[in-house]
Structures are given as structure tokens and as C-alpha cells.
Design a protein around this motif. Structure first.
Motif, mmCIF file in Angstrom:
data_model
loop_
_atom_site.group_PDB
_atom_site.id
_atom_site.type_symbol
_atom_site.label_atom_id
_atom_site.label_comp_id
_atom_site.label_asym_id
_atom_site.label_seq_id
_atom_site.Cartn_x
_atom_site.Cartn_y
_atom_site.Cartn_z
ATOM 1 N N MET A 83 28.637 81.249 38.889
ATOM 2 C CA MET A 83 29.382 81.454 40.126
ATOM 3 C C MET A 83 28.519 82.136 41.183
ATOM 4 O O MET A 83 28.590 81.803 42.368
ATOM 5 N N GLN A 86 26.224 79.623 42.753
ATOM 6 C CA GLN A 86 26.912 78.778 43.727
ATOM 7 C C GLN A 86 27.118 79.502 45.045
ATOM 8 O O GLN A 86 27.034 78.904 46.112
ATOM 9 N N GLU A 177 35.178 69.131 43.462
ATOM 10 C CA GLU A 177 34.892 70.005 42.328
ATOM 11 C C GLU A 177 35.180 71.458 42.671
ATOM 12 O O GLU A 177 35.745 72.202 41.860
ATOM 13 N N PHE A 178 34.782 71.888 43.868
ATOM 14 C CA PHE A 178 35.106 73.246 44.298
ATOM 15 C C PHE A 178 36.622 73.426 44.392
ATOM 16 O O PHE A 178 37.170 74.457 43.993
ATOM 17 N N GLY A 181 38.341 73.940 41.047
ATOM 18 C CA GLY A 181 38.114 75.285 40.547
ATOM 19 C C GLY A 181 38.982 76.314 41.240
ATOM 20 O O GLY A 181 39.494 77.255 40.614
ATOM 21 N N GLU A 182 39.165 76.132 42.546
ATOM 22 C CA GLU A 182 39.987 77.072 43.308
ATOM 23 C C GLU A 182 41.460 76.949 42.935
ATOM 24 O O GLU A 182 42.172 77.953 42.817
ATOM 25 N N ALA A 185 42.157 78.657 39.663
ATOM 26 C CA ALA A 185 41.776 80.071 39.571
ATOM 27 C C ALA A 185 42.942 80.988 39.204
ATOM 28 O O ALA A 185 42.781 81.882 38.359
ATOM 29 N N THR A 193 45.625 79.677 29.834
ATOM 30 C CA THR A 193 44.555 78.724 30.128
ATOM 31 C C THR A 193 44.584 77.512 29.207
ATOM 32 O O THR A 193 44.047 76.464 29.561
ATOM 33 N N LEU A 227 32.845 79.245 30.457
ATOM 34 C CA LEU A 227 32.737 77.991 31.196
ATOM 35 C C LEU A 227 33.628 76.930 30.577
ATOM 36 O O LEU A 227 34.244 76.125 31.287
ATOM 37 N N ILE A 230 37.131 77.196 31.860
ATOM 38 C CA ILE A 230 37.255 76.636 33.203
ATOM 39 C C ILE A 230 37.289 75.117 33.159
ATOM 40 O O ILE A 230 38.123 74.472 33.818
ATOM 41 N N LEU A 231 36.393 74.515 32.388
ATOM 42 C CA LEU A 231 36.307 73.053 32.336
ATOM 43 C C LEU A 231 37.582 72.440 31.777
ATOM 44 O O LEU A 231 38.057 71.406 32.264
ATOM 45 N N THR A 234 40.290 72.800 34.609
ATOM 46 C CA THR A 234 40.051 71.928 35.764
ATOM 47 C C THR A 234 40.245 70.464 35.398
ATOM 48 O O THR A 234 40.755 69.678 36.214
#
Length: 263
Positions: A83, A86, A177-178, A181-182, A185, A193, A227, A230-231, A234
Motif C-alpha cells: 500500500m 502504491q 482495481e483501486f 479495493g476502496e 475497505a 472478510t 494480501l 484483500i484479494l 475484492t
């Protein structure tokens, strides 16, 4: 790290972009003050408001970001380093080792159209919370628990609204992609999750106050966010944004080119 002498402590605080304030070491919430920097990311603003990163939003180094994301949200170092990598591109200085929250406001770098809680840059301020935009988003969250489908619906609706009314609308595959992720969040920070669900009250409180919902009973999750976490989340949102209902393998097997019906 606290130093034994006041003067060195103040000096270090100024170098890192904030004065050392013992009264704020417990991460009590405080809004941004005059001269403080904030950006388009509600979560980074929230971490600054609680002092997990510099409260003034200035000069956020890799160490600051990794420690802040760990202490505030229990992100593991691998994810936090990604992060930071980025975000650091927002600092235009060559070989920069820090960024400030306001540098994240640059349009179409990391910040983008169709935010869940900010106006498009075309309409003016693209980084301050916009209640009207957020109300447009949350009307798709139907019930006390927000599901992946509800989040996906609100994301698609915001994109459609932006595309319809913003003549400079831009939304690339990188932006997607951004955006994913947002959108996910709040689930990562406050929800389940695995099933990609989250309490609506916690999410609304977070967005509207840029504040961790500890007053509502929330506590930092015990298991570190990776990670892979997150994947998974998303990908769940990505799949939920699809407007067709058949599995991908069914679509790929169909001989669409031979279908003469175009009505």
C-alpha cells in the motif's frame, strides 16, 4: 519512540511532520486542524485523526505507514508495504521516501471519478466528504448488514451516475482495481472478510466521521489482514458487479456468434 529529553522529541516530531503531543498518545480521535493535510481516502484520514499516522497528514514514511496500518487495523507488513508503494507515487519528488495526504488528491493518479463518498473532480472538491454523494451510495445498502451484492450495486450506481453527468468521466481498468479495493475497505476494517459482509451502522459512522467506530463496540480484529484477505474480498465484489447471471464457463461455451437474434 519516546526520547528522554523534550527538545529532541520536539525536533523529531517536526521532522516527521507533527509536534509530539503526549495527550494524544492514546489514539483518541481529533479532527484535522488548520494547516493539517487530508486526502480522498477516508481510511487514511481516519488513521491520521486517531494519530496512527501523523495527525497533520505530512511526511508519511514507509515506517509510519506500516506501523500505523498495523496498530490501527492489524494489517500485516507485506500488505502495508504494498500500500505504501502504491501511495508513494503521489509524491512528485524524485526518489521520494514519504508522501503527504494532500498529494493523494491529484486527479486520475490514485484519486478517481465515481467515489462512494466524494464528488468527482469535475464538480469541484474531490477529497472532502460529500454527504449528498454518500447518500446516493448508501441507498443501495438495504438492511442492517451490508452484503457484497449491496456494495457492488452502490459501486456500479456511482459509476453510472458519474458517467451520465460528468463530461470528463474517466474510469480505466487500473482505476477499477483501486475502486474495488476502496469499496471493500470497510469490510476489511470492520466486517467479516470471509463472507464479505459488514454492519451498516459501523460503515456509516466511519464514512461520516472519519473515525474508528470504537464507540459502537468495534475493536481491532485479532487476526492480521493479509494480501490474500484483500484479494478474496475484492474478487467477491468484482463478481458481484457483473450484470449477467450465468457463470462464466456457461457464457464461454455458448456459440454466441451463431445467434441470429439481435432484438
Amino acid at each position: 519512540m519516546q526520547l528522554p529529553l523534550l527538545a529532541p522529541a520536539l525536533l523529531v516530531g517536526q521532522v516527521l511532520g507533527q509536534t509530539h503531543d503526549i495527550s494524544r498518545d492514546d489514539h483518541a480521535w481529533a479532527p484535522a486542524g488548520p494547516g493539517d493535510f487530508r486526502g480522498p481516502c477516508p481510511m487514511m484520514n481516519t488513521l491520521a485523526n486517531h494519530g496512527f499516522i501523523q495527525r497533520d497528514g505530512r511526511n508519511i514514511t514507509r515506517e509510519n505507514a506500516v506501523n500505523g496500518l498495523r496498530d490501527g487495523l492489524n494489517f500485516n507488513p507485506t500488505l502495508s508495504n504494498i500500500m505504501f508503494d502504491q501511495a508513494i507515487i503521489a509524491n512528485p519528488e524524485p526518489n521520494a521516501t514519504y508522501f503527504t495526504l494532500d498529494q493523494l488528491n491529484k486527479h486520475n493518479l490514485l484519486e478517481h471519478d465515481a467515489s462512494l463518498s466524494r464528488s468527482d473532480a469535475y464538480f469541484g472538491n474531490n477529497h472532502v466528504f460529500n454527504q449528498t454523494v454518500f447518500d446516493e451510495t448508501r441507498k443501495w445498502w438495504q438492511g442492517p448488514i451490508i452484503t457484497a451484492s449491496m456494495l457492488a450495486n452502490s459501486k456500479v450506481a456511482r459509476q453510472l451516475s458519474s458517467k451520465a453527468f460528468n463530461p470528463t468521466y474517466v474510469f480505466t481498468l487500473v482505476t477499477e482495481e483501486f475502486s474495488l479495493g476502496e469499496v471493500v475497505a470497510p469490510v476489511i476494517a470492520f466486517g467479516d472478510t470471509e463472507n464479505v459482509i459488514v454492519n451498516r451502522t459501523l460503515v456509516e459512522y466511519f464514512f461520516e466521521n472519519e473515525r474508528l467506530p470504537t464507540e459502537l463496540g468495534w475493536t481491532r480484529r485479532e487476526d492480521a489482514v493479509s494480501l490474500e484477505t484483500i484479494l478474496h474480498a475484492t474478487d467477491t465484489i468484482r463478481n458481484a458487479t457483473r450484470l449477467y447471471t450465468e457463470p462464466i464457463n456457461s457464457l464461454s461455451k455458448r456459440k454466441l456468434g451463431r445467434n441470429p437474434h439481435f432484438g
